[in-house]
Scaffold this motif. Structure first.
Motif, PDB file in Angstrom:
ATOM      1  N   ILE A 175       0.855  -1.183   0.000  1.00 58.87           N
ATOM      2  CA  ILE A 175       0.000   0.000   0.000  1.00 58.87           C
ATOM      3  C   ILE A 175       0.895   1.237   0.000  1.00 58.87           C
ATOM      4  O   ILE A 175       1.746   1.384   0.886  1.00 58.87           O
ATOM      5  N   PRO A 176       0.755   2.130  -0.982  1.00 54.80           N
ATOM      6  CA  PRO A 176       1.599   3.326  -1.009  1.00 54.80           C
ATOM      7  C   PRO A 176       1.440   4.159   0.263  1.00 54.80           C
ATOM      8  O   PRO A 176       0.326   4.336   0.762  1.00 54.80           O
ATOM      9  N   VAL A 177       2.556   4.661   0.764  1.00 54.02           N
ATOM     10  CA  VAL A 177       2.567   5.557   1.914  1.00 54.02           C
ATOM     11  C   VAL A 177       2.959   6.937   1.401  1.00 54.02           C
ATOM     12  O   VAL A 177       4.042   7.106   0.821  1.00 54.02           O
ATOM     13  N   ILE A 178       2.072   7.902   1.573  1.00 51.27           N
ATOM     14  CA  ILE A 178       2.303   9.267   1.111  1.00 51.27           C
ATOM     15  C   ILE A 178       2.339  10.184   2.327  1.00 51.27           C
ATOM     16  O   ILE A 178       1.414  10.186   3.137  1.00 51.27           O
ATOM     17  N   TRP A 179       3.406  10.940   2.444  1.00 47.96           N
ATOM     18  CA  TRP A 179       3.635  11.817   3.593  1.00 47.96           C
ATOM     19  C   TRP A 179       3.361  13.262   3.208  1.00 47.96           C
ATOM     20  O   TRP A 179       3.549  13.662   2.050  1.00 47.96           O
ATOM     21  N   THR A 180       2.937  14.058   4.188  1.00 48.71           N
ATOM     22  CA  THR A 180       2.817  15.497   3.959  1.00 48.71           C
ATOM     23  C   THR A 180       3.531  16.262   5.068  1.00 48.71           C
ATOM     24  O   THR A 180       3.741  15.749   6.169  1.00 48.71           O
ATOM     25  N   ILE A 181       3.893  17.473   4.717  1.00 51.61           N
ATOM     26  CA  ILE A 181       4.457  18.437   5.668  1.00 51.61           C
ATOM     27  C   ILE A 181       3.731  19.760   5.456  1.00 51.61           C
ATOM     28  O   ILE A 181       3.543  20.199   4.311  1.00 51.61           O
ATOM     29  N   GLY A 206      -5.573  21.140   4.412  1.00 51.23           N
ATOM     30  CA  GLY A 206      -5.908  19.950   3.645  1.00 51.23           C
ATOM     31  C   GLY A 206      -4.808  19.562   2.674  1.00 51.23           C
ATOM     32  O   GLY A 206      -4.205  20.408   1.999  1.00 51.23           O
ATOM     33  N   ALA A 207      -4.560  18.247   2.558  1.00 51.89           N
ATOM     34  CA  ALA A 207      -3.486  17.767   1.696  1.00 51.89           C
ATOM     35  C   ALA A 207      -3.830  17.856   0.217  1.00 51.89           C
ATOM     36  O   ALA A 207      -2.948  17.681  -0.630  1.00 51.89           O
ATOM     37  N   PHE A 208      -5.097  18.125  -0.123  1.00 60.81           N
ATOM     38  CA  PHE A 208      -5.488  18.267  -1.524  1.00 60.81           C
ATOM     39  C   PHE A 208      -5.413  19.712  -2.003  1.00 60.81           C
ATOM     40  O   PHE A 208      -5.450  19.951  -3.212  1.00 60.81           O
ATOM     41  N   TYR A 209      -5.327  20.659  -1.085  1.00 60.51           N
ATOM     42  CA  TYR A 209      -5.346  22.071  -1.463  1.00 60.51           C
ATOM     43  C   TYR A 209      -4.047  22.451  -2.168  1.00 60.51           C
ATOM     44  O   TYR A 209      -2.973  22.456  -1.571  1.00 60.51           O
ATOM     45  N   ASP A 210      -4.126  22.754  -3.466  1.00 60.42           N
ATOM     46  CA  ASP A 210      -2.996  23.256  -4.241  1.00 60.42           C
ATOM     47  C   ASP A 210      -1.783  22.323  -4.179  1.00 60.42           C
ATOM     48  O   ASP A 210      -0.638  22.768  -4.122  1.00 60.42           O
ATOM     49  N   THR A 211      -2.047  21.004  -4.211  1.00 61.77           N
ATOM     50  CA  THR A 211      -0.980  19.998  -4.239  1.00 61.77           C
ATOM     51  C   THR A 211      -1.299  18.976  -5.333  1.00 61.77           C
ATOM     52  O   THR A 211      -2.429  18.913  -5.824  1.00 61.77           O
ATOM     53  N   PRO A 212      -0.340  18.101  -5.671  1.00 63.29           N
ATOM     54  CA  PRO A 212      -0.597  17.069  -6.688  1.00 63.29           C
ATOM     55  C   PRO A 212      -1.200  15.789  -6.128  1.00 63.29           C
ATOM     56  O   PRO A 212      -1.226  14.770  -6.823  1.00 63.29           O
ATOM     57  N   LEU A 213      -1.717  15.800  -4.907  1.00 67.97           N
ATOM     58  CA  LEU A 213      -2.146  14.558  -4.278  1.00 67.97           C
ATOM     59  C   LEU A 213      -3.223  13.837  -5.088  1.00 67.97           C
ATOM     60  O   LEU A 213      -3.153  12.614  -5.273  1.00 67.97           O
ATOM     61  N   ASP A 214      -4.224  14.544  -5.566  1.00 66.04           N
ATOM     62  CA  ASP A 214      -5.300  13.896  -6.321  1.00 66.04           C
ATOM     63  C   ASP A 214      -4.744  13.215  -7.568  1.00 66.04           C
ATOM     64  O   ASP A 214      -5.086  12.059  -7.866  1.00 66.04           O
ATOM     65  N   THR A 215      -3.867  13.882  -8.279  1.00 67.47           N
ATOM     66  CA  THR A 215      -3.251  13.297  -9.474  1.00 67.47           C
ATOM     67  C   THR A 215      -2.433  12.066  -9.109  1.00 67.47           C
ATOM     68  O   THR A 215      -2.489  11.035  -9.799  1.00 67.47           O
ATOM     69  N   MET A 216      -1.684  12.146  -8.026  1.00 67.15           N
ATOM     70  CA  MET A 216      -0.864  11.019  -7.593  1.00 67.15           C
ATOM     71  C   MET A 216      -1.722   9.799  -7.289  1.00 67.15           C
ATOM     72  O   MET A 216      -1.411   8.670  -7.713  1.00 67.15           O
ATOM     73  N   LEU A 217      -2.801  10.000  -6.553  1.00 66.44           N
ATOM     74  CA  LEU A 217      -3.669   8.879  -6.188  1.00 66.44           C
ATOM     75  C   LEU A 217      -4.314   8.263  -7.417  1.00 66.44           C
ATOM     76  O   LEU A 217      -4.418   7.028  -7.526  1.00 66.44           O
ATOM     77  N   ARG A 218      -4.740   9.087  -8.349  1.00 65.83           N
ATOM     78  CA  ARG A 218      -5.381   8.560  -9.550  1.00 65.83           C
ATOM     79  C   ARG A 218      -4.363   7.820 -10.422  1.00 65.83           C
ATOM     80  O   ARG A 218      -4.685   6.782 -11.028  1.00 65.83           O
ATOM     81  N   ASN A 219      -3.140   8.320 -10.494  1.00 66.76           N
ATOM     82  CA  ASN A 219      -2.096   7.608 -11.238  1.00 66.76           C
ATOM     83  C   ASN A 219      -1.775   6.259 -10.599  1.00 66.76           C
ATOM     84  O   ASN A 219      -1.391   5.306 -11.301  1.00 66.76           O
ATOM     85  N   LEU A 220      -1.910   6.173  -9.278  1.00 69.04           N
ATOM     86  CA  LEU A 220      -1.676   4.926  -8.564  1.00 69.04           C
ATOM     87  C   LEU A 220      -2.876   3.977  -8.625  1.00 69.04           C
ATOM     88  O   LEU A 220      -2.782   2.829  -8.188  1.00 69.04           O
ATOM     89  N   GLY A 221      -3.999   4.466  -9.143  1.00 70.52           N
ATOM     90  CA  GLY A 221      -5.196   3.646  -9.199  1.00 70.52           C
ATOM     91  C   GLY A 221      -5.822   3.413  -7.838  1.00 70.52           C
ATOM     92  O   GLY A 221      -6.425   2.364  -7.595  1.00 70.52           O
ATOM     93  N   ARG A 222      -5.718   4.409  -6.946  1.00 69.86           N
ATOM     94  CA  ARG A 222      -6.233   4.269  -5.581  1.00 69.86           C
ATOM     95  C   ARG A 222      -7.474   5.120  -5.395  1.00 69.86           C
ATOM     96  O   ARG A 222      -7.476   6.308  -5.728  1.00 69.86           O
ATOM     97  N   ASP A 223      -8.529   4.515  -4.854  1.00 65.75           N
ATOM     98  CA  ASP A 223      -9.764   5.252  -4.602  1.00 65.75           C
ATOM     99  C   ASP A 223     -10.145   5.278  -3.124  1.00 65.75           C
ATOM    100  O   ASP A 223     -11.222   5.727  -2.767  1.00 65.75           O
ATOM    101  N   THR A 224      -9.255   4.779  -2.271  1.00 64.43           N
ATOM    102  CA  THR A 224      -9.479   4.766  -0.828  1.00 64.43           C
ATOM    103  C   THR A 224      -8.255   5.367  -0.142  1.00 64.43           C
ATOM    104  O   THR A 224      -7.123   4.991  -0.461  1.00 64.43           O
ATOM    105  N   VAL A 225      -8.482   6.306   0.756  1.00 66.98           N
ATOM    106  CA  VAL A 225      -7.370   6.898   1.505  1.00 66.98           C
ATOM    107  C   VAL A 225      -7.550   6.624   2.989  1.00 66.98           C
ATOM    108  O   VAL A 225      -8.662   6.720   3.516  1.00 66.98           O
ATOM    109  N   ILE A 226      -6.462   6.264   3.625  1.00 66.69           N
ATOM    110  CA  ILE A 226      -6.419   6.060   5.075  1.00 66.69           C
ATOM    111  C   ILE A 226      -5.719   7.270   5.656  1.00 66.69           C
ATOM    112  O   ILE A 226      -4.537   7.497   5.391  1.00 66.69           O
ATOM    113  N   VAL A 227      -6.442   8.074   6.419  1.00 66.09           N
ATOM    114  CA  VAL A 227      -5.907   9.340   6.923  1.00 66.09           C
ATOM    115  C   VAL A 227      -5.391   9.147   8.336  1.00 66.09           C
ATOM    116  O   VAL A 227      -6.125   8.711   9.241  1.00 66.09           O
ATOM    117  N   THR A 228      -4.123   9.506   8.542  1.00 63.75           N
ATOM    118  CA  THR A 228      -3.476   9.424   9.854  1.00 63.75           C
ATOM    119  C   THR A 228      -2.640  10.679  10.060  1.00 63.75           C
ATOM    120  O   THR A 228      -2.394  11.432   9.126  1.00 63.75           O
TER     121      THR A 228
END
Length: 222
Positions: free
Chosen positions: A73-79, A130-152
């Motif tokens: 499962i891809p792990v995506i980090w934010t700062i 929010g991690a989607f605000y003005d970031t590439p997160l949505d594009t990254m998830l769609r390129n990975l073929g992921r439609d479920t996010v686990i938020v921690t």
């Protein structure tokens, strides 16, 4: 026949306390988001924005991260960081009580080293909650073929909760970690979980999430 005030109130209260989303959590469709587990918030005593509850839950989150890695499962980090000279940050921030950042960070914002971020895992520097605000997160998830996010991560009722709402609005299935998120006033944890539970996400403990990710056998595609 009408509905009494007592009946509708009890119905709403039950959804806040016990509501459960009904979607399946499929590891091949999921991504783990680790929100802002950075020095400012997690490294003990390092900044005025330290969130002690985040430091305490960090070992539990580390175990969930390892579970996700083992399940591919891809792990995506934010700062939460200063990006583009602050010109991409919401303009209204300057008027809010927490806008004071008058302290000196010794270098760029970094993930707390105890969290074990790996160079082969994406790291997003975001300008707002929010991690989607003005970031590439949505594009990254769609390129990975992921439609479920686990938020921690942290803070539950700011960056994590906002990310969960943004994901919901973009059509993602949202899993929200009840005990792998933390906030600066622990009395605010359950109220935020209650709202997310009723309207935005499957709220589950790390143990429950692990059980869903590692449960019986592969599922058919689709």
């Amino acid at each position: 026949m009408g509905y009494s005030e007592e009946w509708v109130t009890a119905r709403a209260r039950d959804a806040y306390r016990h509501g459960r989303a009904t979607f399946d959590v499929r590891p091949e469709r999921a991504a783990l988001l680790v929100i802002d587990m950075q020095d400012e918030f997690v490294r003990p005593g390092w900044s005025p924005y330290w969130v002690p509850a985040a430091t305490r839950m960090a070992p539990r989150l580390r175990r969930l991260i390892e579970t996700c890695r083992a399940a591919s499962i891809p792990v995506i980090w934010t700062i939460f960081d200063d990006t583009h000279l602050g010109l991409d940050r919401p303009h209204a921030l300057r008027y809010l009580p927490h806008a004071d950042t008058d302290w000196r960070r010794p270098g760029p914002a970094t993930v707390w080293d105890q969290m074990g971020h790996r160079p082969d895992e994406a790291l997003i520097r975001k300008p707002s909650y929010g991690a989607f605000y003005d970031t590439p997160l949505d594009t990254m998830l769609r390129n990975l073929g992921r439609d479920t996010v686990i938020v921690t991560g942290t803070l539950t009722n700011y960056c994590c909760g906002t990310t969960a709402r943004q994901a919901y609005e973009r059509g993602y299935q949202v899993v929200f970690g009840a005990d792998v998120t933390a906030t600066d006033d622990e009395s605010m944890q359950e109220p935020e979980l209650a709202v997310l539970r009723k309207g935005f996400a499957l709220v589950a403990t790390a143990e429950e999430i692990t059980g869903r990710l590692t449960g019986p056998g592969p599922r058919p595609p689709g």
